[in-house]
Scaffold this active site. Sequence first.
Site, PDB file in Angstrom:
ATOM      1  CB  CYS A 151      -2.408   0.221   8.081  1.00  0.00           C
ATOM      2  SG  CYS A 151      -1.003   1.329   8.328  1.00  0.00           S
ATOM      3  CD  GLU A 209       4.245  -1.549  13.424  1.00  0.00           C
ATOM      4  OE1 GLU A 209       3.039  -1.239  13.545  1.00  0.00           O
ATOM      5  OE2 GLU A 209       5.108  -1.251  14.256  1.00  0.00           O
ATOM      6  CG  ASN A 219      -0.353   0.011   2.503  1.00  0.00           C
ATOM      7  OD1 ASN A 219       0.662  -0.646   2.718  1.00  0.00           O
ATOM      8  ND2 ASN A 219      -0.906   0.769   3.417  1.00  0.00           N
ATOM      9  CD  GLU A 269       8.252  -1.121  12.080  1.00  0.00           C
ATOM     10  OE1 GLU A 269       7.826  -0.295  11.253  1.00  0.00           O
ATOM     11  OE2 GLU A 269       8.560  -2.285  11.778  1.00  0.00           O
TER      12      GLU A 269
HETATM   13  P1  NAD Z   1       0.142  -9.425   3.189  1.00  0.00           P
HETATM   14  O1  NAD Z   1       0.197  -9.872   4.593  1.00  0.00           O
HETATM   15  O2  NAD Z   1      -0.622 -10.230   2.225  1.00  0.00           O
HETATM   16  O3  NAD Z   1       1.607  -9.293   2.574  1.00  0.00           O
HETATM   17  C1  NAD Z   1       2.604  -8.479   3.162  1.00  0.00           C
HETATM   18  C2  NAD Z   1       3.961  -9.005   2.766  1.00  0.00           C
HETATM   19  O4  NAD Z   1       4.148 -10.289   3.347  1.00  0.00           O
HETATM   20  C3  NAD Z   1       4.151  -9.184   1.269  1.00  0.00           C
HETATM   21  O5  NAD Z   1       5.467  -8.836   0.919  1.00  0.00           O
HETATM   22  C4  NAD Z   1       3.919 -10.678   1.090  1.00  0.00           C
HETATM   23  O6  NAD Z   1       4.555 -11.219  -0.045  1.00  0.00           O
HETATM   24  C5  NAD Z   1       4.533 -11.225   2.369  1.00  0.00           C
HETATM   25  N1  NAD Z   1       4.046 -12.541   2.779  1.00  0.00           N
HETATM   26  C6  NAD Z   1       2.849 -13.118   2.511  1.00  0.00           C
HETATM   27  N2  NAD Z   1       2.779 -14.332   3.083  1.00  0.00           N
HETATM   28  C7  NAD Z   1       3.941 -14.530   3.742  1.00  0.00           C
HETATM   29  C8  NAD Z   1       4.464 -15.596   4.528  1.00  0.00           C
HETATM   30  N3  NAD Z   1       3.767 -16.713   4.745  1.00  0.00           N
HETATM   31  N4  NAD Z   1       5.702 -15.458   5.061  1.00  0.00           N
HETATM   32  C9  NAD Z   1       6.407 -14.329   4.867  1.00  0.00           C
HETATM   33  N5  NAD Z   1       5.971 -13.294   4.108  1.00  0.00           N
HETATM   34  C10 NAD Z   1       4.753 -13.390   3.560  1.00  0.00           C
HETATM   35  O7  NAD Z   1      -0.405  -7.924   3.246  1.00  0.00           O
HETATM   36  P2  NAD Z   1      -0.729  -6.957   2.019  1.00  0.00           P
HETATM   37  O8  NAD Z   1      -1.999  -7.395   1.386  1.00  0.00           O
HETATM   38  O9  NAD Z   1       0.488  -6.799   1.179  1.00  0.00           O
HETATM   39  O10 NAD Z   1      -0.941  -5.569   2.782  1.00  0.00           O
HETATM   40  C11 NAD Z   1      -2.164  -5.153   3.310  1.00  0.00           C
HETATM   41  C12 NAD Z   1      -2.193  -5.366   4.812  1.00  0.00           C
HETATM   42  O11 NAD Z   1      -1.093  -4.694   5.421  1.00  0.00           O
HETATM   43  C13 NAD Z   1      -3.433  -4.773   5.456  1.00  0.00           C
HETATM   44  O12 NAD Z   1      -3.930  -5.687   6.406  1.00  0.00           O
HETATM   45  C14 NAD Z   1      -2.915  -3.521   6.159  1.00  0.00           C
HETATM   46  O13 NAD Z   1      -3.675  -3.102   7.262  1.00  0.00           O
HETATM   47  C15 NAD Z   1      -1.552  -3.957   6.560  1.00  0.00           C
HETATM   48  N6  NAD Z   1      -0.684  -2.810   6.797  1.00  0.00           N
HETATM   49  C16 NAD Z   1      -0.323  -2.522   8.089  1.00  0.00           C
HETATM   50  C17 NAD Z   1       0.475  -1.416   8.351  1.00  0.00           C
HETATM   51  C18 NAD Z   1       0.894  -1.060   9.754  1.00  0.00           C
HETATM   52  O14 NAD Z   1       1.809  -0.260   9.895  1.00  0.00           O
HETATM   53  N7  NAD Z   1       0.287  -1.617  10.781  1.00  0.00           N
HETATM   54  C19 NAD Z   1       0.908  -0.620   7.288  1.00  0.00           C
HETATM   55  C20 NAD Z   1       0.511  -0.941   5.995  1.00  0.00           C
HETATM   56  C21 NAD Z   1      -0.284  -2.049   5.751  1.00  0.00           C
END
Ligand code: NAD
Length: 480
Positions: free
Chosen positions: A281, A247, A149, A460
């Site tokens: 997020c 996060e 995002n 963080e």
């Molecule tokens: P996601 O969890 O699908 O993927 C995030 C990352 O993790 C990607 O690089 C993905 O390839 C990797 N990944 C997926 N499965 C994995 C595994 N089994 N082991 C290791 N890595 C793995 O999330 P997304 O769809 O890319 O992002 C959206 C989500 O992120 C939303 O839930 C949003 O709220 C959250 N988000 C949180 C914050 C925060 O600071 N709290 C900030 C931005 C986004």
Amino acid sequence: MQIQNYIDGIFVKPKNERYLKNIDPSTGKAYGGIPDSSQEDVNNAIKAAKKAFPVWSNLTASERSTHLGRVASRIEERIDELASAESLDNGKPLKLARAVDIPRAADNFRFYASAILHENSEIHDMGINGFNYTTRRPIGVVACISPWNLPLYLFTWKIAPALAAGNTVVAKPSEITPATAYILSQILDEVNFPKGVLNIIHGTGLGVGEPLISHPEVPVISFTGGTKTGERINKIAASSFKKISLELGGKNPNIIFSDCDFDQMLKTTLQSSFANQGQICLCGSRILVERSIYNRFLKFFILKTKELRIGPPSDINTQIGAIVSSDHRDKILSCIQLAKDEGGIIECGGVSVNLGGENSGGYFVAPTIITGLDMNCRTNQEEIFGPVVTVMPFDSENEAIDLANNSQYGLASTIWTNDLKKAHRVANKIDTGIVWVNSWLVRDLRTPFGGAKNSGIGREGGFESLRFFTEPKNIYIDLK
Ligand code: NAD
């Protein structure tokens, strides 16, 4: 753009020579390839990072700071190109990428280049008996995994402090938005960043992410992404006692009291609801409004939302760009359908939008406002992560707090009131890691950033990150 991995200072193909398609979400067409890397590439990157660790970790803070500062400057020099790449890759308005995402990526490096110079250690004096002093040493090879995002913004938010603290890094950007991470590897090359210190591997969560976090030579994981993925990473990491920062997702309440500055609140609420197509997020997706101004708020909020310009991300007048992928667009639309099934009223939006012409295959969703739901329904409990908000009335301060806290998540909240005491009272009772009063998304990089409950583990930002990326050691000196 044919993306390559960056291992030990060299651009390399994935060993299996397999590539995924990189899609432009504003047209639905592929415009490049992303390495579909695997365990072998991950192993090579970890090997390079491990080899680079002794030299990098023994540089002075000032030397590391200089290296990070060079990266920041080069990001700034390539800002236009990076902003265009981010907008193309993610679908976000170019204006937003140029004003927020890329400057912040440079700031992340600049901030930690400075922070590391100001870190100091602690002494716990025991008088004539002796004293303790605490050292903080870098830990080793850190895994940094980020979502799609805010691609370069969040990627660098973990990488910069990990490097500043003296660790070496293997980083994986989201496979959905890899472009600016690839340009970052070009930048590392251009500024002669020491080889092997930051390695960037592209690929999926299962192909790259999981081998990376499971690897025995990786003692620290910094992850930003969805709560489900965080749960899986947490389980894997727990069995080998890795240090972990998560996060995760959110379902943030935006609490609007009748005594707020209405115009300022309305303007900011449009932003906090729909900026980056609601794919931040920190967006406030549950809007709670004191009943005495509920009808007035809803009327103007709908009016202003309908005026938001949906358009191609590259158009400078666009306010709402494309959703990041067809899968995510479909998920958002299914959440809207669920809201309808649960009895929600779609006050505006609720549909995908076809811009026609070269954008006819793009993934656009109209900003959507839903009313008529209670807090316990799935629409109000599950993260949607799109341009969709619900609006609900409340009658008292306590009810607003109860509704806000009725969630598995606890990332951020927003409170609108001109009553100072009430602002403090409510802020203290809301279970979120971050509270904004009469504002939204005002960031000070020195502050702890992160969520409570299922929104994550750890914080963080500022010295919190430097503490996370180092191992404290207490040494006692006896003077008796
Ligand atoms: P996601 O969890 O699908 O993927 C995030 C990352 O993790 C990607 O690089 C993905 O390839 C990797 N990944 C997926 N499965 C994995 C595994 N089994 N082991 C290791 N890595 C793995 O999330 P997304 O769809 O890319 O992002 C959206 C989500 O992120 C939303 O839930 C949003 O709220 C959250 N988000 C949180 C914050 C925060 O600071 N709290 C900030 C931005 C986004």
